[in-house]
Motif scaffolding. Structure first.
Motif, PDB file in Angstrom:
ATOM      1  N   ASN A 174       1.738   7.583  11.104  1.00  0.00           N
ATOM      2  CA  ASN A 174       2.518   8.603  11.821  1.00  0.00           C
ATOM      3  C   ASN A 174       3.320   9.472  10.857  1.00  0.00           C
ATOM      4  N   GLY A 175       2.704   9.780   9.725  1.00  0.00           N
ATOM      5  CA  GLY A 175       3.329  10.656   8.740  1.00  0.00           C
ATOM      6  C   GLY A 175       4.312   9.986   7.811  1.00  0.00           C
ATOM      7  N   GLU A 176       4.600   8.699   8.013  1.00  0.00           N
ATOM      8  CA  GLU A 176       5.532   7.974   7.164  1.00  0.00           C
ATOM      9  C   GLU A 176       4.768   7.196   6.099  1.00  0.00           C
ATOM     10  N   ALA A 177       5.218   7.323   4.857  1.00  0.00           N
ATOM     11  CA  ALA A 177       4.529   6.679   3.738  1.00  0.00           C
ATOM     12  C   ALA A 177       4.552   5.165   3.877  1.00  0.00           C
ATOM     13  N   ARG A 178       3.439   4.535   3.567  1.00  0.00           N
ATOM     14  CA  ARG A 178       3.321   3.080   3.601  1.00  0.00           C
ATOM     15  C   ARG A 178       2.911   2.525   2.232  1.00  0.00           C
ATOM     16  N   GLN A 179       1.766   2.928   1.723  1.00  0.00           N
ATOM     17  CA  GLN A 179       1.264   2.397   0.455  1.00  0.00           C
ATOM     18  C   GLN A 179       1.188   3.519  -0.572  1.00  0.00           C
ATOM     19  N   ASP A 180       1.490   3.204  -1.816  1.00  0.00           N
ATOM     20  CA  ASP A 180       1.389   4.163  -2.915  1.00  0.00           C
ATOM     21  C   ASP A 180       1.234   3.360  -4.199  1.00  0.00           C
ATOM     22  N   SER A 181       0.021   3.319  -4.719  1.00  0.00           N
ATOM     23  CA  SER A 181      -0.261   2.500  -5.893  1.00  0.00           C
ATOM     24  C   SER A 181      -1.433   3.114  -6.636  1.00  0.00           C
ATOM     25  N   THR A 182      -1.918   2.428  -7.637  1.00  0.00           N
ATOM     26  CA  THR A 182      -3.105   2.882  -8.359  1.00  0.00           C
ATOM     27  C   THR A 182      -4.052   1.712  -8.575  1.00  0.00           C
ATOM     28  N   THR A 183      -5.314   2.052  -8.760  1.00  0.00           N
ATOM     29  CA  THR A 183      -6.315   1.016  -8.995  1.00  0.00           C
ATOM     30  C   THR A 183      -6.116   0.327 -10.341  1.00  0.00           C
ATOM     31  N   ALA A 184      -5.236   0.876 -11.198  1.00  0.00           N
ATOM     32  CA  ALA A 184      -4.897   0.187 -12.443  1.00  0.00           C
ATOM     33  C   ALA A 184      -4.206  -1.143 -12.174  1.00  0.00           C
ATOM     34  N   ASP A 185      -3.639  -1.286 -10.969  1.00  0.00           N
ATOM     35  CA  ASP A 185      -2.927  -2.513 -10.624  1.00  0.00           C
ATOM     36  C   ASP A 185      -3.833  -3.594 -10.051  1.00  0.00           C
ATOM     37  N   MET A 186      -5.128  -3.333  -9.981  1.00  0.00           N
ATOM     38  CA  MET A 186      -6.032  -4.387  -9.528  1.00  0.00           C
ATOM     39  C   MET A 186      -5.968  -5.597 -10.456  1.00  0.00           C
ATOM     40  N   ILE A 187      -6.026  -6.770  -9.878  1.00  0.00           N
ATOM     41  CA  ILE A 187      -6.113  -7.989 -10.694  1.00  0.00           C
ATOM     42  C   ILE A 187      -7.493  -8.074 -11.331  1.00  0.00           C
ATOM     43  N   PHE A 188      -8.523  -7.801 -10.544  1.00  0.00           N
ATOM     44  CA  PHE A 188      -9.907  -7.781 -11.026  1.00  0.00           C
ATOM     45  C   PHE A 188     -10.437  -6.366 -10.828  1.00  0.00           C
ATOM     46  N   GLY A 189     -10.811  -5.712 -11.924  1.00  0.00           N
ATOM     47  CA  GLY A 189     -11.300  -4.338 -11.850  1.00  0.00           C
ATOM     48  C   GLY A 189     -12.712  -4.253 -11.306  1.00  0.00           C
ATOM     49  N   VAL A 190     -13.166  -3.031 -11.089  1.00  0.00           N
ATOM     50  CA  VAL A 190     -14.478  -2.804 -10.477  1.00  0.00           C
ATOM     51  C   VAL A 190     -15.590  -3.451 -11.289  1.00  0.00           C
TER      52      VAL A 190
END
Length: 283
Positions: free
Chosen positions: A207-223
């Motif tokens: 509803n227009g309110e921010a919830r998540q904001d991160s980057t894939t650099a924070d993955m424990i296990f990368g792609v």
């Protein structure tokens, strides 16, 4: 390339979103964006000609479908961001946690998401989806794994937490496989246009309110590590989808309410586009 599927469910046509902002009809090349097409594209990157040689097509006013048709499997990685594991009350995993979603959960990026009957704990999860382009079986190393990736897309691993945790019987798939529980897209961006899948920003709003904001650099296990690891236990086929986990900021944390009818969930990953789903009660 940015690949799309446009049209009503079951009648989508393949489209190329060209760099000039125009859309090109891909039907001279393929009938659909599916496993066989992605496998052929992996073997012959020149399969899709210069966009200028393809007929223009308008998508104005049309439904955007999921950018991949009929995946044989939707594999999901749980608790792959340390902060999300913490808000779930768990320690970061020492090895990837795998669960499955039913492939028929995959819907378009702007389709309605249906709240299951009686649900009070429907939750959102912005995730990077990895789409397989080349069969991955006993991949020798993480360094070789990315050669098996066709591209990337925005994915919402919608979850019903009571089904997942209280009614599960020990597995998570009951809370992950309800109808419409995997909006995907709007586009499949081919791997050559994503030089580093660990450098993408993920965000979500309710509803227009921010919830998540991160980057894939924070993955424990990368792609690369995930594709390599999974290939030691199962065979990844072209067109399969791997949801790679979500960062902190979901309703399960207790910081936000769960989803209710008429809520609007928006998700975005840098370079991969934005999706918008409205929550509706299941009929």
């Amino acid at each position: 390339m940015r690949l799309m599927r446009i049209g009503q469910p079951g009648q989508e046509r393949p489209v190329l979103a060209a760099a000039d902002g125009k859309h090109r009809d891909l039907r001279p090349v393929t009938g659909d964006i599916d496993g066989p097409f992605l496998a052929a594209l992996a073997e012959d990157p020149g399969l899709v000609p210069d966009p200028a040689s393809l007929p223009e097509t308008s998508i104005e006013g049309e439904r955007v479908g999921a950018p991949v048709a009929r995946p044989s499997a939707v594999l999901c990685i749980g608790q792959n961001y340390a902060a999300h594991a913490a808000e779930s009350g768990a320690e970061p995993p020492e090895r990837p946690i795998l669960f499955y979603k039913s492939p028929n959960t995959v819907v378009g990026p702007n389709d309605d998401v249906l709240i299951p009957r009686g649900s009070k704990k429907t939750d959102w999860e912005v995730e990077l989806a990895v789409v397989i382009g080349r069969r991955a079986r006993y991949v020798a190393s993480p360094e070789e794994a990315l050669a098996h990736v066709a591209g990337y897309a925005v994915s919402d691993d919608v979850s019903e937490r009571a089904y997942q945790l209280e009614e599960s019987g020990g597995q998570w798939s009951k809370g992950k496989s309800c109808e419409t529980f995997n909006p995907l897209g709007p586009v499949l961006v081919t791997a050559d246009e994503v030089p580093d899948p660990q450098a993408l920003r993920l965000r979500s709003w309710v509803n227009g309110e921010a919830r998540q904001d991160s980057t894939t650099a924070d993955m424990i296990f990368g792609v690369a590590e995930l594709v390599h690891h999974l290939s030691q236990f199962l065979v990844l086929e072209p067109g399969d989808i791997v949801n790679t986990g979500t960062p902190q900021g979901v309703a399960l944390s207790g910081r936000f309410p769960y989803l209710a009818p008429d809520d609007v969930v928006e998700l975005e990953i840098s370079g991969l586009g934005r999706q918008r789903s409205v929550l509706r009660p299941a009929p």
